[in-house]
Structure formats: C-alpha cells, structure tokens
Design an enzyme around this catalytic site. Structure first.
Site, PDB file in Angstrom:
ATOM      1  N   GLN A 176       0.809  -1.223   0.000  1.00 52.12           N
ATOM      2  CA  GLN A 176       0.000   0.000   0.000  1.00 52.12           C
ATOM      3  C   GLN A 176       0.840   1.271   0.000  1.00 52.12           C
ATOM      4  OE1 GLN A 176      -3.154   0.111  -0.518  1.00 52.12           O
ATOM      5  NE2 GLN A 176      -3.702  -2.024  -0.180  1.00 52.12           N
ATOM      6  N   CYS A 234      -9.386  -8.554   3.719  1.00 51.15           N
ATOM      7  CA  CYS A 234      -8.291  -9.484   3.995  1.00 51.15           C
ATOM      8  C   CYS A 234      -7.550  -9.125   5.268  1.00 51.15           C
ATOM      9  CB  CYS A 234      -7.315  -9.567   2.824  1.00 51.15           C
ATOM     10  SG  CYS A 234      -8.069 -10.127   1.308  1.00 51.15           S
TER      11      CYS A 234
END
Lengths: 153, 410
Positions: free
Chosen positions: B201, B364
């Site tokens: 990310q 997730c």
C-alpha cells in the site's frame, strides 16, 4: 439517483422481519453461514405430520440474506415439506435466471429478489436461508439433534 | 506546489477507464492503468515477444534487455544497492511467501519468535503462521491502540530476546496509517532480528528508499501502482538472498543439473524459476516512468488534499463511523467506515447503483477487524487521479443509504 434493487419489499423484510425471533418449540434447527461475507442465520422449523406449522430465524448479515430468509418463511409456513422443497427449487432457479411467469408469481414476495440473477456476487446471500431449509430436509436427524441441543442450552 | 485544474484534467486524461461515468474509489484494491502502461505492454508483445534470458537471437535479446531494464528501473525507484537485490514475483503475496519459505523455514527453530502486528493484511500474516507451525517458532502479535498507533515503546515491549523476525506493513490497507519502519527496523536489528516490510500500500503513494529504511526484505505489487496485474517485487539484502534456497525450482534458475541435483544460478535469477512475466515487468517500468513524470510532490499533495476533503465531508454525514485516526494526514487516501444498520455489502451494491466503486468486506484483515470490534466494513480509497467531484458523488450516495434501506431518519 436510481433505486432499482433495494425495493420496499426487500427493505421492509430486512428492517421489520416477521419471523426473526426465537422459536422454543422448534423441532428442527440448522445454522447456515457464508464464511466469505459473514452472513449467518439459524433457521428453526416446527414440523408436524410433514407440515411446517411454524418457523423462525435468527442471524446477522446483509439485507438480502436476512430479508430472503424472512420472505421464505412467509411463503412456507403452513405448507407441507414437499411444497416447501418445490418452492425452494423454483427460488433457486429464479436466482439462476430460469423461471416462468407463473412460477415467479408462486414465490409471492420472494419474487422481489429476481434481480439477484444479475448480481452474481449476491447469489450466496439470497439463497442462504433456502439452502439451509433444504439441508434440514436432507438430513433431518442432524437438524432434530441441533434443535434438541438448543433446548438444553 | 500550485495544482491547477488543468494539471488534474491532464492526469485524468492519461487513464482510459477514468471518466465521469463512475467514480473509481477502490484504488487500494488495484489502481487504474495509464495509457502509457497499456501501450508499453502491447508494444512488448507486438515488437519483442520472445522468452527472455534463453534465446540467442535478436528479439529474445531485446526481450531480455527490456526485462532487465525494468529491474534497473525498480532498483532506482526503491533505492536498492544493486539489481541482484530485485526479484520479480507475481505480487506482494508471493514475495512474502518467498521469504517465509526460503528464509524462515531454513533459519527459524523452536524457541525463536516471530513478531507481526494485528494490522497486517492476511498475506503478511498467513505465511508467518505457516513458518511458525513448521519450525516450532512462536508467533507473537503486536496490538496498536484503536486508532492504529504503534509507538516506539509499544514496539520495544513487543520484542523479546528470542524475536528473530519482525514483519510489518508500511501502510495499513484498512486504517491508511503509515508506520515508521525505519525506527522499528533499527530497534529490531538492535535485538538481532530481521525486518520484513510489506509495501503493497505504500509504494503507490509515497517515495520509498529501502536503504534508508534499512529493512531486510520489502515486498510490493505492481498492480496497485499503475502497473499490470501479475508482476510484483521482492527486495532483499544481497547477503541474505545469497544464502537462501530457491523458492520454486525449474527452468532458468540453475547453473548445472544432473540426475542427482543442481547448482543454483546467480541472483536474482535463482528466485525466478520458469518463464517470467516480462510483459508485466515492462508495464511496471512504464508505470515507474509515469510516477517519475508526474512526480511525488504532485501525488502526495493531491492525495492529501483529496483525503482532507473526503474526511471533512464524511464527518458531516450522520450514523457514520470512520476507523482509525481522526486526522486526514494519517489516512493516505484510505477511509474505512461503517454505517449504522446498513451492511457493507448492501452499501457497496447501492453505491454501485449510483456509479461509485467501493470495497466492502473484511479487506483481507479479519484479525484486525475483530480487534477493532467490527465484523465488516466499507472502504473508500483515493488515488491522485480522483477529484472532489467524485468524492461529492460518494458522499451524496452515502447520505441516502439509510433512508433507502427504510430508516426514517428525516
């Protein structure tokens, strides 16, 4: 802003369900879960002489999963096990997109979920209650044992 | 810098799938791709498609050069010392699994400890659960506060003299929180532990320098940073990669094979068994060139502006709870929220009816959501090509959800 799928029938069954409650004298009970999205219901049926005389469910999940279970109970309470299984088969076919006009009408308010046939990711939600009912009839001993166990808790 | 409407329009025009038709606010799941990336992949297959590293003819040499040029571009992008430290994988998940199988299984033993945070994506948690189970090492979890803060003190307390490996995300895919890997890696090293950073990310949203961070391994995916799906990267310090066994065994990763065994080829090819995703690597190269062209100053400033705008607007909507920090600066474009009485899957479906793409579910990160006490959430994640107008569209949809579900709010 359009509002096609989340119609009043669906939202009403979700927010004001008629059958979301305990059912102490249920003689069949089974839990149905969609692990990937967390939908979870416990379906309880009271069956006498092959007829569903009462039914209820408890659980958490999206509006589709909860409303669908409520609509199903509206439809099957008062019917025989065979009729309920036949309606379930029609409902599952509706979700797959293969159903006649007459069959659609037979499903009454549950027919409001017909658009799920265009939403593959929501199929699991819509069929959870129906699958759970089918499983109860497929393995009645297990469902009877779970109802017994629930009474002792 | 002064960001003009013209600059924003030009950037949006680079992305064929970005238009006023729908607002794509699921950038943390995967980013959209600029035309230059799509063109680069197309050009590879149209003009130099051959199996890299094998053929002794012109186009194979060209394919090899294009693949290795991409590796050099990645090296520079993250500040690694040499291209031998850049291993191409499918994605961050595969990169982290590579470390778990090739480093952890060979180097950990009963009595050792692995530290991961509860914030981690499943891909930076499950490989370590596997490694712990197989080696007998103990897996410890570090818990931040409810806003996601991990202080130096919390980190020090979570380490033990037996901690041999620390695995931590650089930027949380749920909270948007950025973690100070440089400080934590230094502390971990001081105790003799290695440090694995998950950059899935972070790499799309901020400049990363692996030598400055001094992490031992760093994993990221191409598809979250404008590149095609199916190409990812593992950075590893050379002295560690050198001593590790291959992850996968097969073609083009050996020097010499007999019926008894093989000797492994040099880095990084030792870890790239089988035909590689050269087209994907070329796409990643084009994505890096695009990042360099647009520049971090524009990207970081624009994403902060958008995050501030979205956080401000979302606060005005009743019945909404945002996960993580109250400060926009600590969200990096990621806003995960819940709406009282409305299930995330219904939220995402209704937003879809309004032309807004958001993610619903557990992202997730089931252990994190359990820790925060929320089973399911919805996530809006912004990219530098999004606009205030798209955020308005999201907020407008958000404001109607409860009434559409039958609540009599007004």
């Amino acid at each position: 802003m359009q509002n096609t799928f989340y119609n009043e029938i669906l939202t009403d069954h979700n927010l004001h369900p008629a059958h979301k409650h305990e059912l102490p004298d249920a003689n069949f009970q089974l839990e149905g879960v969609n692990p990937s999205c967390g939908d979870d219901i416990v379906l309880k049926l009271k069956v006498e002489d092959g007829k569903i005389v009462d039914g209820a469910y408890l659980g958490d999940g999206c509006a589709i999963s909860q409303a669908s279970a409520d609509m199903m109970l509206d439809l099957v309470i008062g019917r025989t096990k065979e009729e309920a299984q036949r309606l379930s088969e029609i409902f599952l076919r509706m979700i797959k997109g293969h159903i006649t006009e007459e069959e659609h009408e037979e499903l009454e308010e549950a027919g409001a979920l017909i658009d799920v046939s265009h939403m593959p990711s929501r199929v699991k939600c819509a069929v959870l209650g129906w699958h759970t009912m089918d499983e109860i009839f497929d393995d009645p001993e297990k469902a009877a044992a779970e109802a017994e166990a629930a009474k002792k808790e | 810098m002064m960001i003009t409407q013209d600059m924003i329009d030009k950037v949006r025009a680079d992305f064929p799938l970005i238009s006023d038709e729908f607002a794509y606010l699921d950038n943390s799941a995967t980013s959209q791709k600029p035309q230059c990336v799509i063109d680069a992949v197309k050009r590879f297959y149209e003009t130099m498609n051959a199996n890299p590293l094998r053929g002794l003819y012109r186009i194979s040499v060209e394919a090899t050069d294009a693949y290795e040029d991409a590796r050099e571009a990645v090296r520079k992008f993250i500040g690694a010392k040499s291209t031998e430290e850049i291993v191409f994988t499918r994605n961050a998940t595969e990169s982290l699994n590579l470390v778990a199988y090739s480093w952890a299984l060979g180097n950990l033993k009963a009595g050792d400890e692995i530290l991961v945070t509860i914030v981690e994506h499943h891909s930076n948690m499950l490989p370590w659960q596997m490694a712990a189970k197989q080696t007998g090492a103990k897996l410890n979890y570090l818990y931040p506060d409810k806003a996601g803060t991990i202080t130096e003190e919390t980190f020090r307390k979570a380490l033990t003299p037996n901690t041999k490996l620390v695995c931590m995300t650089h930027l949380s895919n749920v909270l948007g929180r950025c973690y100070d890997l440089k400080t934590f890696a230094k502390i971990a090293h001081g105790q003799g532990a290695l440090f694995v950073g998950d950059g899935a990310q972070s790499t799309p949203h901020m400049p990363v320098d692996v030598r400055d961070l001094d992490v031992d391994f760093y994993a990221f995916s191409g598809h979250k940073m404008l590149a095609p799906m199916g190409i990812g990267v593992l950075y590893g310090k050379r002295e560690l990669l050198d001593k590790m066994d291959p992850f996968l065994r097969g073609g083009e990763m050996i020097d010499y094979v007999t019926t008894e065994g093989a000797t492994w080829t040099e880095l990084p090819h030792k870890f790239e068994a089988g035909t590689v995703n050269a087209g994907g690597a070329v796409g990643l190269h084009a994505a890096i060139d695009y990042y360099n062209k647009i520049g971090w100053e524009f990207i970081e400033q624009r994403e902060l502006e958008l995050t501030r705008y979205a956080m401000e607007k979302i606060r005005e909507v009743p019945h909404i709870t945002v996960l993580g920090s109250d400060k926009a600066e600590e969200h990096h474009g990621i806003i995960t929220f819940k709406v009282d009485g409305v299930h995330p899957h219904d939220i995402a479906a209704m937003m879809d009816e309004d032309g807004v793409c958001v993610r619903a579910g557990h992202h997730c990160a089931q252990p994190l959501l359990k820790f925060l006490g929320v089973p399911n959430t919805t996530r809006c994640s912004l990219g530098f090509y999004n606009t205030e107008k798209e955020i308005d569209r999201f907020i407008e949809s958000l404001s109607t959800l409860r009434t559409r579900m039958g609540y009599a709010d007004r």
